[in-house]
Every structure is written in structure tokens, then in C-alpha cells.
Design an enzyme around this catalytic site. Structure first.
Site, PDB file in Angstrom:
ATOM      1  N   HIS A 128      33.279   3.904  12.120  1.00 29.50           N
ATOM      2  CA  HIS A 128      34.232   2.958  11.527  1.00 29.50           C
ATOM      3  C   HIS A 128      34.869   3.588  10.296  1.00 29.50           C
ATOM      4  O   HIS A 128      34.245   4.411   9.606  1.00 29.50           O
ATOM      5  CB  HIS A 128      33.529   1.663  11.139  1.00 29.50           C
ATOM      6  N   GLU A 141      35.387   2.513   7.322  1.00 31.15           N
ATOM      7  CA  GLU A 141      34.620   2.335   6.085  1.00 31.15           C
ATOM      8  C   GLU A 141      33.466   3.328   6.004  1.00 31.15           C
ATOM      9  O   GLU A 141      33.232   3.942   4.966  1.00 31.15           O
ATOM     10  CB  GLU A 141      34.031   0.915   5.998  1.00 31.15           C
ATOM     11  N   CYS A 155      32.625  -5.123   9.196  1.00 37.07           N
ATOM     12  CA  CYS A 155      31.588  -5.696  10.051  1.00 37.07           C
ATOM     13  C   CYS A 155      30.259  -5.682   9.292  1.00 37.07           C
ATOM     14  O   CYS A 155      30.168  -5.185   8.162  1.00 37.07           O
ATOM     15  CB  CYS A 155      31.470  -4.889  11.348  1.00 37.07           C
ATOM     16  N   CYS A 186      29.111  -2.085   8.291  1.00 33.33           N
ATOM     17  CA  CYS A 186      29.874  -1.535   7.170  1.00 33.33           C
ATOM     18  C   CYS A 186      29.577  -2.277   5.873  1.00 33.33           C
ATOM     19  O   CYS A 186      29.480  -1.652   4.813  1.00 33.33           O
ATOM     20  CB  CYS A 186      31.360  -1.564   7.488  1.00 33.33           C
TER      21      CYS A 186
END
Length: 181
Positions: free
Chosen positions: A85, A87, A115, A118
């Protein structure tokens, strides 16, 4: 890459919403109209580049003391990495660049509500402030779902600002998924 002193007031309009008071406790919502800061513009660009690579268009930028430390877009498909991801990638890059697993004093700008995975990484990295664009009612872990920063077990709670670049971030996501349906 250093940001101009006027960076928090440099591009376009955006809403900022503080959803957790810095002192903790129950969530408070305050909405203010602000221009889009340069780090969010960079995150949106990283999201566009991720989309061009066939990834879900999410971008993230880590800033410390006005300097951009890391810029990343989603990269879960190539190479296959479910933790790729934006992040997570930006936090890894910033930690490597600063030589520290603690990113105290750093801000994270993300185009989509993080999410749970993260949000956990943001807490463990000790990110000071989280700014994100579009909310994610299905997969978000900040104002939706698990609400990680509101849990008693959360080790660190960043200040959280929402809605910054929300319209453009949401449209990038809608267009991406519209093309695939």
C-alpha cells in the site's frame, strides 16, 4: 525535495476535518476550508501514476519539517506484495532515509483513508499528523471499520485531518474501477 514556505496554502481548495482532538478522548469534528497543500498534490500525482501502472490509485507522501522525505503509490501487483500500500511504502522509504523506525514529527498525506494495516503502521511509526482525502467506508480503518486510533490499545494517535483533495482522490478511484467493470 523541500517545500516552499507557503506549501500549506499553495494549490486548490480542500476541506480539513480534525476527527480526533490532539489531547485524545472522544472524536471531535471541526471543518475548515483550506487550500490544497503541495504534499497532497504530490500524493495525488503518485496515485495517478499507480493507476497508469494498473494499481489502485492511492498515493502517499511523508513530510518532515517542510521537506518531502518519501513519495509512493500503491504497488501490490508488481511485484506481488499485499503490503505494498502507498502508506506502507512511503513509511518504509522515510524510515530508511531518516535511519529511524520512529517517524516522530513527520506528517503523512494519503489520498484515501488508510486501512487497518496502514493505520497500525502509522501508529507504530509515531506519525504526528495524518492527512487524507477520500473516506473509505468499506476498507478504511480510521473513521470507518476498526477505527484503530480510537482503540484503547493504540500505542500512538496522530492528529487526523480528512477531506483534503477528497474530490479528486475519489474521482481517481471511481474512474479506475469504472474502467475495470
Amino acid at each position: 525535495m523541500a517545500l516552499p514556505e507557503s506549501a500549506p496554502h499553495s494549490l486548490g481548495a480542500a476541506n480539513r476535518q480534525l476527527i480526533r482532538a490532539p489531547t485524545g478522548g472522544s472524536a471531535q469534528v471541526m471543518t475548515t476550508r483550506w487550500p490544497l497543500p503541495e504534499p497532497m498534490a504530490l500524493a495525488l500525482q503518485a496515485a495517478r501514476e499507480a493507476a497508469q501502472a494498473g494499481e489502485v490509485p492511492v498515493g502517499a507522501v511523508v513530510v518532515k519539517e517542510g521537506e518531502v522525505i518519501a513519495v509512493a503509490g500503491n504497488a501490490t501487483r508488481s511485484p506481488p506484495d499485499p503490503t505494498g500500500h502507498a502508506e506502507m511504502r512511503a513509511i518504509r522509504m522515510a524510515s530508511e532515509k531518516l535511519g529511524d523506525d520512529r517517524l516522530a514529527g513527520c506528517d503523512l498525506y494519503v489520498t484515501l483513508e488508510p486501512c487497518v494495516m496502514c493505520a497500525g503502521a502509522i501508529s507504530h511509526a509515531r506519525i504526528a499528523r495524518l492527512y487524507y482525502g477520500a473516506s473509505d467506508p468499506k476498507g478504511g480503518g480510521v473513521e470507518h471499520g476498526a477505527r484503530v486510533f480510537e482503540q484503547e490499545q493504540c500505542l500512538h494517535r496522530p492528529d487526523v485531518y480528512t477531506g483534503m483533495g477528497e474530490d479528486e482522490a475519489a474521482e481517481l478511484l471511481r474512474a479506475f474501477f469504472r474502467e475495470r467493470r
